[in-house]
Design an enzyme around this catalytic site. Structure first.
Site, PDB file in Angstrom:
ATOM      1  N   CYS A 172       0.887  -1.163   0.053  1.00 14.10           N
ATOM      2  CA  CYS A 172      -0.041   0.070  -0.062  1.00 14.10           C
ATOM      3  C   CYS A 172       0.680   1.314  -0.071  1.00 14.10           C
ATOM      4  O   CYS A 172       0.487   2.263  -0.479  1.00 14.10           O
ATOM      5  CB  CYS A 172      -0.928   0.037   1.159  1.00 14.10           C
ATOM      6  SG  CYS A 172      -1.583  -1.598   1.625  1.00 14.10           S
ATOM      7  N   CYS A 175       1.653   3.733  -3.108  1.00 17.73           N
ATOM      8  CA  CYS A 175       0.615   4.522  -3.473  1.00 17.73           C
ATOM      9  C   CYS A 175       0.229   5.597  -2.688  1.00 17.73           C
ATOM     10  O   CYS A 175       0.238   6.824  -2.865  1.00 17.73           O
ATOM     11  CB  CYS A 175      -0.439   3.705  -4.068  1.00 17.73           C
ATOM     12  SG  CYS A 175      -2.010   4.719  -4.713  1.00 17.73           S
ATOM     13  N   HIS A 176       0.114   5.134  -1.466  1.00 21.43           N
ATOM     14  CA  HIS A 176      -0.558   5.925  -0.507  1.00 21.43           C
ATOM     15  C   HIS A 176       0.343   6.892   0.514  1.00 21.43           C
ATOM     16  O   HIS A 176      -0.074   7.430   1.185  1.00 21.43           O
ATOM     17  CB  HIS A 176      -1.729   5.283   0.435  1.00 21.43           C
ATOM     18  CG  HIS A 176      -2.816   4.878  -0.492  1.00 21.43           C
ATOM     19  ND1 HIS A 176      -3.720   5.441  -0.913  1.00 21.43           N
ATOM     20  CD2 HIS A 176      -2.833   3.596  -1.148  1.00 21.43           C
ATOM     21  CE1 HIS A 176      -4.676   4.746  -1.443  1.00 21.43           C
ATOM     22  NE2 HIS A 176      -4.073   3.507  -1.700  1.00 21.43           N
ATOM     23  N   MET A 225      -7.706   0.004  -8.663  1.00 24.34           N
ATOM     24  CA  MET A 225      -7.363  -1.114  -7.820  1.00 24.34           C
ATOM     25  C   MET A 225      -7.779  -2.328  -7.975  1.00 24.34           C
ATOM     26  O   MET A 225      -8.804  -2.726  -8.380  1.00 24.34           O
ATOM     27  CB  MET A 225      -7.875  -0.587  -6.432  1.00 24.34           C
ATOM     28  CG  MET A 225      -7.761  -1.656  -5.081  1.00 24.34           C
ATOM     29  SD  MET A 225      -8.392  -1.173  -3.859  1.00 24.34           S
ATOM     30  CE  MET A 225      -8.626  -2.475  -2.766  1.00 24.34           C
ATOM     31  N   HIS A 254       5.518  10.988 -11.202  1.00 21.57           N
ATOM     32  CA  HIS A 254       5.768   9.543 -11.239  1.00 21.57           C
ATOM     33  C   HIS A 254       6.806   9.112 -12.007  1.00 21.57           C
ATOM     34  O   HIS A 254       7.691   9.217 -11.617  1.00 21.57           O
ATOM     35  CB  HIS A 254       4.370   8.721 -11.301  1.00 21.57           C
ATOM     36  CG  HIS A 254       4.310   7.409 -10.865  1.00 21.57           C
ATOM     37  ND1 HIS A 254       4.685   6.815  -9.742  1.00 21.57           N
ATOM     38  CD2 HIS A 254       4.271   6.356 -11.722  1.00 21.57           C
ATOM     39  CE1 HIS A 254       4.756   5.711  -9.630  1.00 21.57           C
ATOM     40  NE2 HIS A 254       4.365   5.123 -10.739  1.00 21.57           N
ATOM     41  N   HIS A 302       0.099   6.642 -17.053  1.00 24.58           N
ATOM     42  CA  HIS A 302       1.185   5.886 -16.433  1.00 24.58           C
ATOM     43  C   HIS A 302       2.143   5.361 -17.610  1.00 24.58           C
ATOM     44  O   HIS A 302       1.995   4.131 -18.056  1.00 24.58           O
ATOM     45  CB  HIS A 302       0.773   4.788 -15.868  1.00 24.58           C
ATOM     46  CG  HIS A 302       1.818   3.899 -14.766  1.00 24.58           C
ATOM     47  ND1 HIS A 302       2.511   2.926 -15.592  1.00 24.58           N
ATOM     48  CD2 HIS A 302       2.216   4.018 -13.505  1.00 24.58           C
ATOM     49  CE1 HIS A 302       3.388   2.742 -14.530  1.00 24.58           C
ATOM     50  NE2 HIS A 302       3.086   3.105 -13.352  1.00 24.58           N
TER      51      HIS A 302
END
Length: 562
Positions: free
Chosen positions: A49, A52-53, A103, A339, A381
């Site tokens: 996790c 991403c977070h 997700m 990113h 992306h």
């Protein structure tokens, strides 16, 4: 615990907290966790996790996962939300089933008990991990083979230019596969979940870095490749690159970390730590951020500079490595949250996804200024992206999207006079190629190819996740060819989706290698296609091939060919 999914910027959810406030549940106390549960939750969160977070759960590509948050809106009102508002039952369903925003479902990755644990864990206040200093790096540094004890010439007869460095993510290893013979040459320990492999300017050394912050330096000149040095950058890392400008070949290595938020400079041949630079600071909106993680890093060919992309702040740093002691940095404002990205065809402009802003930022490394901010569909992306000459719009750079069913083509400038007629299109989206759905991670082509390959591993539908789409660049109005990679692999169908990801060309540009992830108890494979005929050429599978992700061809990676 193994996973069948590639490391993704959406590993807990892309849409988990689209509107937490709308759920309207009353604020409540966080669930109680035992010490053992807290440690288990912390481990799962880090592995699945945090990418991403964020370690502090403040969100980036993924949404904010703090128990409670509030923010000021443009109209002056305050929006409030938090995982406590969702509650355990709702969080369990989202983690289990995934979302349309990108997700994946976790019901066959995590057990029911683990899903329940994570639903409770993310309602608790996150711990702040320790910092990692230059002294910590020095204490972790291991010089296994000094430079003077290494070969003076290549001691094997392998065509090193066509070697593939393949991440075996959950095995914590790197497979070096001979692109000519399709045989596994050597498998080396590298640490957990290697994110990328990068090549030295000379092509002799492979550098890997992964989600445990470990950098590994592998020398390809030995009779069998050997790890000659390692060093820890911090608790979590994603990117490294070497110095490539003339006169600095193989001299320095830079590595960026997710935690702590900083970048580090090392000796390129030994990994001896030299300098640590924090990236904490203000965002492009003028707000201080405590966790601005370093995302992609690339090395310029036209200056002794690295392009360092800082995710949360939206700042792009041009780091001049000509004088490490007196470091000079140009900071360019772009957009949040930066990113991945790659060079345009000329290698002058670097294009990077500000994926939570649905934009591509383009930096002119010659002038040291932002060249453009290009609006795109949801969550671009690109990986490194893909460069080719469009029959109608000239040079373009391509990106796929996690959040939309298109491949976006952006016109890029060129100093070549034969492309002057396309100048009017520069930095505009000139075409959007339709795909079978959202969930693309990588697009790829090659200067000797007429095809553009796109995967869709994050799509929830089996028919898309297990396939790739191939576009004819001579006629982009034609329907793409859909290739069922999972079927071609010959591996048995299982309950878990076998996700096809990361097309990569060989040195000659006539083969495309694709990773096929099996379920956590199933076999994986590398599936090789003839780029001209799109026919299956070879399936590389072995018990050692565990969750293969990135495959980096030595020559193409060394020369930024994509």
């Amino acid at each position: 615990m193994t996973s069948r999914y590639p490391a993704s910027p959406l590993t807990l959810t892309a849409a988990l907290l689209i509107s937490l406030a709308s759920f309207g549940a009353a604020a409540q106390d966080a669930p109680t966790l035992t010490p053992a549960e807290k440690e288990a939750g912390k481990k799962i969160y880090f592995e699945r996790c945090a990418g991403c977070h964020g370690v502090l759960r403040k969100g980036a590509t993924g949404k904010n996962l703090e128990p409670h948050w509030s923010k000021k809106l443009d109209d002056g009102s305050t929006q409030e939300g938090g995982t406590l508002k969702l509650g355990t039952s709702r969080l369990e369903k989202i983690i289990s089933l995934g979302t349309e925003g990108g997700m994946v479902n976790y019901d066959d990755i995590l057990t029911k008990d683990e899903i329940n644990l994570m639903a409770r864990y993310i309602q608790t206040t996150p711990d702040i991990p320790p910092e990692f200093s230059l002294k910590d790096m020095e204490a972790s540094w291991k010089l296994l083979v000094p430079v003077d004890q290494r070969p003076k010439t290549q001691q094997n007869k392998i065509n090193l230019k066509n070697i593939f460095a393949i991440t075996l993510r959950d095995a914590g290893k790197l497979a070096l596969v001979d692109g000519d013979t399709k045989q596994i040459w050597k498998i080396l320990d590298t640490g957990y979940a290697v994110h990328i492999s990068r090549l030295s300017a000379s092509g002799r050394y492979v550098y890997t870095v992964g989600r445990d912050g470990l950098v590994t330096l592998i020398d390809l000149w030995f009779e069998e490749p050997k790890t000659v040095a390692t060093v820890k950058l911090g608790a979590d890392a994603r990117s490294v690159d070497t110095s490539k400008f003339k006169g600095y070949e193989d001299k320095y290595l830079i590595g960026g970390t997710y935690w702590p938020p900083q970048y580090s400079i090392m000796d390129g041949e030994t990994l001896k730590p030299m300098k640590v630079v924090s990236t904490r600071g203000n965002t492009v909106d003028g707000e201080y951020h405590p966790e601005p993680r370093v995302a992609s890093i690339v090395s310029s060919m036209i200056k002794p500079e690295w392009v360092v992309n800082v995710k949360e702040t939206g700042q792009i740093m041009l780091v001049d490595y000509s004088d490490i002691k007196n470091l000079k940095t140009t900071t360019i404002e772009s957009a949040k949250f930066l990113h991945d990205g790659g060079w345009d065809m000329s290698k002058r402009y670097f294009l990077v996804a500000a994926n939570a802003s649905n934009k591509i930022a383009a930096v002119d490394t010659k002038t040291g200024k932002l060249a453009a901010l290009v609006d795109t569909k949801k969550i671009p992306h690109p990986g490194r992206g893909a460069n080719f000459v469009h029959p109608q719009y000239g040079p373009v750079w391509a990106t796929g999207h996690l959040g939309d069913a298109v491949i976006t083509l952006i016109s890029t400038p060129s100093e070549d006079r034969k492309f002057a007629k396309y100048k009017q299109h520069n930095w505009k989206v000139v075409q959007e190629l339709k795909t079978g759905g959202a969930g693309n991670l990588f697009v790829k082509t090659h200067p000797k190819s007429t095809h553009l390959w796109a995967d869709m591993p994050m799509n929830p539908e089996r028919e898309n996740a297990e396939a790739v789409y191939v576009y004819d660049m001579k006629d982009l109005n034609k329907e793409p060819v859909k290739i069922d990679v999972a079927k071609d692999s010959g591996l048995p169908q299982t309950k878990a989706l076998r996700r096809a990801t990361h097309p990569e060309y060989n040195q000659a540009g006539d083969e495309v290698w694709i990773s096929l992830w099996g379920g956590k108890t199933d076999q994986s494979a590398i599936v090789v296609y003839d780029d001209k005929t799109l026919k299956l050429k070879k399936v590389i599978t072995d018990p050692a091939i565990v969750t293969p992700t990135g495959k980096f061809n030595v020559y193409n990676t060394q020369h930024d060919i994509y």
